[in-house]
Motif scaffolding. Sequence first.
Motif, PDB file in Angstrom:
ATOM      1  N   ILE A   1      21.886 113.926  32.390  1.00 37.10           N
ATOM      2  CA  ILE A   1      22.447 114.729  31.312  1.00 37.10           C
ATOM      3  C   ILE A   1      22.570 116.182  31.768  1.00 37.10           C
ATOM      4  O   ILE A   1      21.598 116.785  32.225  1.00 37.10           O
ATOM      5  N   THR A   2      23.759 116.733  31.658  1.00 35.72           N
ATOM      6  CA  THR A   2      23.975 118.159  31.851  1.00 35.72           C
ATOM      7  C   THR A   2      24.533 118.729  30.550  1.00 35.72           C
ATOM      8  O   THR A   2      24.710 117.999  29.562  1.00 35.72           O
ATOM      9  N   SER A   3      24.845 120.012  30.543  1.00 33.88           N
ATOM     10  CA  SER A   3      25.355 120.632  29.312  1.00 33.88           C
ATOM     11  C   SER A   3      26.720 120.100  28.920  1.00 33.88           C
ATOM     12  O   SER A   3      27.133 120.228  27.762  1.00 33.88           O
ATOM     13  N   ASN A   4      27.431 119.472  29.863  1.00 34.70           N
ATOM     14  CA  ASN A   4      28.775 118.982  29.527  1.00 34.70           C
ATOM     15  C   ASN A   4      29.029 117.523  29.912  1.00 34.70           C
ATOM     16  O   ASN A   4      30.163 117.064  29.900  1.00 34.70           O
ATOM     17  N   SER A   5      27.972 116.781  30.252  1.00 34.56           N
ATOM     18  CA  SER A   5      28.197 115.376  30.612  1.00 34.56           C
ATOM     19  C   SER A   5      26.934 114.551  30.412  1.00 34.56           C
ATOM     20  O   SER A   5      25.815 115.078  30.394  1.00 34.56           O
ATOM     21  N   LYS A   6      27.133 113.246  30.276  1.00 33.82           N
ATOM     22  CA  LYS A   6      26.039 112.282  30.210  1.00 33.82           C
ATOM     23  C   LYS A   6      26.497 111.042  30.985  1.00 33.82           C
ATOM     24  O   LYS A   6      27.493 110.424  30.626  1.00 33.82           O
ATOM     25  N   THR A   7      25.756 110.691  32.023  1.00 32.94           N
ATOM     26  CA  THR A   7      26.174 109.630  32.922  1.00 32.94           C
ATOM     27  C   THR A   7      25.027 108.666  33.178  1.00 32.94           C
ATOM     28  O   THR A   7      23.882 109.090  33.340  1.00 32.94           O
ATOM     29  N   SER A   8      25.328 107.367  33.212  1.00 32.56           N
ATOM     30  CA  SER A   8      24.343 106.360  33.588  1.00 32.56           C
ATOM     31  C   SER A   8      24.620 105.893  35.008  1.00 32.56           C
ATOM     32  O   SER A   8      25.784 105.732  35.401  1.00 32.56           O
ATOM     33  N   ALA A   9      23.554 105.694  35.773  1.00 34.71           N
ATOM     34  CA  ALA A   9      23.724 105.296  37.168  1.00 34.71           C
ATOM     35  C   ALA A   9      22.454 104.631  37.674  1.00 34.71           C
ATOM     36  O   ALA A   9      21.377 104.812  37.105  1.00 34.71           O
ATOM     37  N   ALA A  10      22.587 103.862  38.755  1.00 38.97           N
ATOM     38  CA  ALA A  10      21.413 103.347  39.438  1.00 38.97           C
ATOM     39  C   ALA A  10      20.699 104.493  40.134  1.00 38.97           C
ATOM     40  O   ALA A  10      21.301 105.515  40.467  1.00 38.97           O
ATOM     41  N   GLY A  11      19.397 104.324  40.347  1.00 41.13           N
ATOM     42  CA  GLY A  11      18.638 105.376  41.006  1.00 41.13           C
ATOM     43  C   GLY A  11      17.331 104.844  41.551  1.00 41.13           C
ATOM     44  O   GLY A  11      17.149 103.646  41.755  1.00 41.13           O
ATOM     45  N   GLY A  12      16.403 105.761  41.751  1.00 39.32           N
ATOM     46  CA  GLY A  12      15.128 105.439  42.385  1.00 39.32           C
ATOM     47  C   GLY A  12      15.143 105.912  43.826  1.00 39.32           C
ATOM     48  O   GLY A  12      16.184 105.903  44.505  1.00 39.32           O
TER      49      GLY A  12
END
Length: 282
Positions: A15-26
Motif C-alpha cells: 500500500i502506498t498513498s496512491n496504490s494498493k497491490t497484491s503480490a507474492a512475496g517472502g
Amino acid sequence: MTIVVIGPLTQDQIITSNSKTSAAGGASYFQSFVFEAFNMDYVAVANFNNLDLIKDFPNLGNLIPIVGDDTHYFINEYPENDNLDIRKQYSNFADIPLLKNQLEFVLDDIFEIDAFILNPLNRNDFPVETVDYLKTFNVPIYLSVQGFLRLPDEKIDDKNYSIKLEMYNDLEDILNGVTGIFLDESEAKIVFDDGNYNKYDIDEIVITNGSDGSRIIVESDEIKIEAVEVDNIMDATGCGDTYMAAYILKRLLLDSPKEAGEFASLIASEKLMSFGPYKSLI
C-alpha cells in the motif's frame, strides 16, 4: 555450487498513498529471483498453502513446495512516497513451522548442498531443533534474523496484527555456529543491546540501514558500504532480501566482504527501480 534457500512464501499487500497491490512475496521468493538472474544453482524449499503464489516463481524446477495449513500474509504500507525507508507492517502470524522431519524428507533428494539460507518470517518458522539439524551439514549457514524478533502487537482486523520486535529467548542457540546473519539497525539494537558484536559464535554480521547504506562486521572490523543512489524509486518491498541474496552470492565466490557488500548495494538499488522482485538491467 548449490545454495538451498529455506523459508515461507507469502501473500503480500503493498500500500502506498496512491496504490494498493497484491503480490507474492517472502524472503525466499525475492532471493530466488537474484540467484536465477545470475545463473546460480539454487533450490528453494518453501512452505505455504496458497498455490497461486507459485505462478510467478522464477523457475518452478528449482522450487520444492511444502504445502501446509496456512500462508503467511503481510501488509506493507508506505505512507510517504518519497521516503520508502518508512514502512508500517502487519501480519497474520501464520503458525506453520518448518520441522526437522519435513526437511529431512526433502533434503535427502538434493545431491549437493554448499550453503543454506534461512528466512524465518516469525519466531515459529524455524524451531531450534530444525536449525540444529541444518548445522549438522557443516556448510555455511546464512540467516535473516528479523523473523525471530517479531511478535504480534495490536489486532487491526479479524486476522492481522501490527508487529513489535522483542528479543527471542532461544536466539543464542539459533545464532551460535551460524556463518553470517542479516538484520537492520533497529533489530541490531535488540540483538546486540550491549554493543558487543562478539557475543555469539558468528563469522559475519551484516547490518542494513536503507538509504543510509549498510555495515559489515567481520572479526571485530567494521566495513561501511554506501547505498547506491537511485533517481526513480518504485518499490522497496523485498529490497533487504535482495541485498542478502546478492551479498551471499558474491561472498561464496570471493574472499571479500567489502566487494560482496558493494555488489549487494548495487543489486538492491536496481531492485528499487521496478515493482516486484529483482529484474536484471543488463
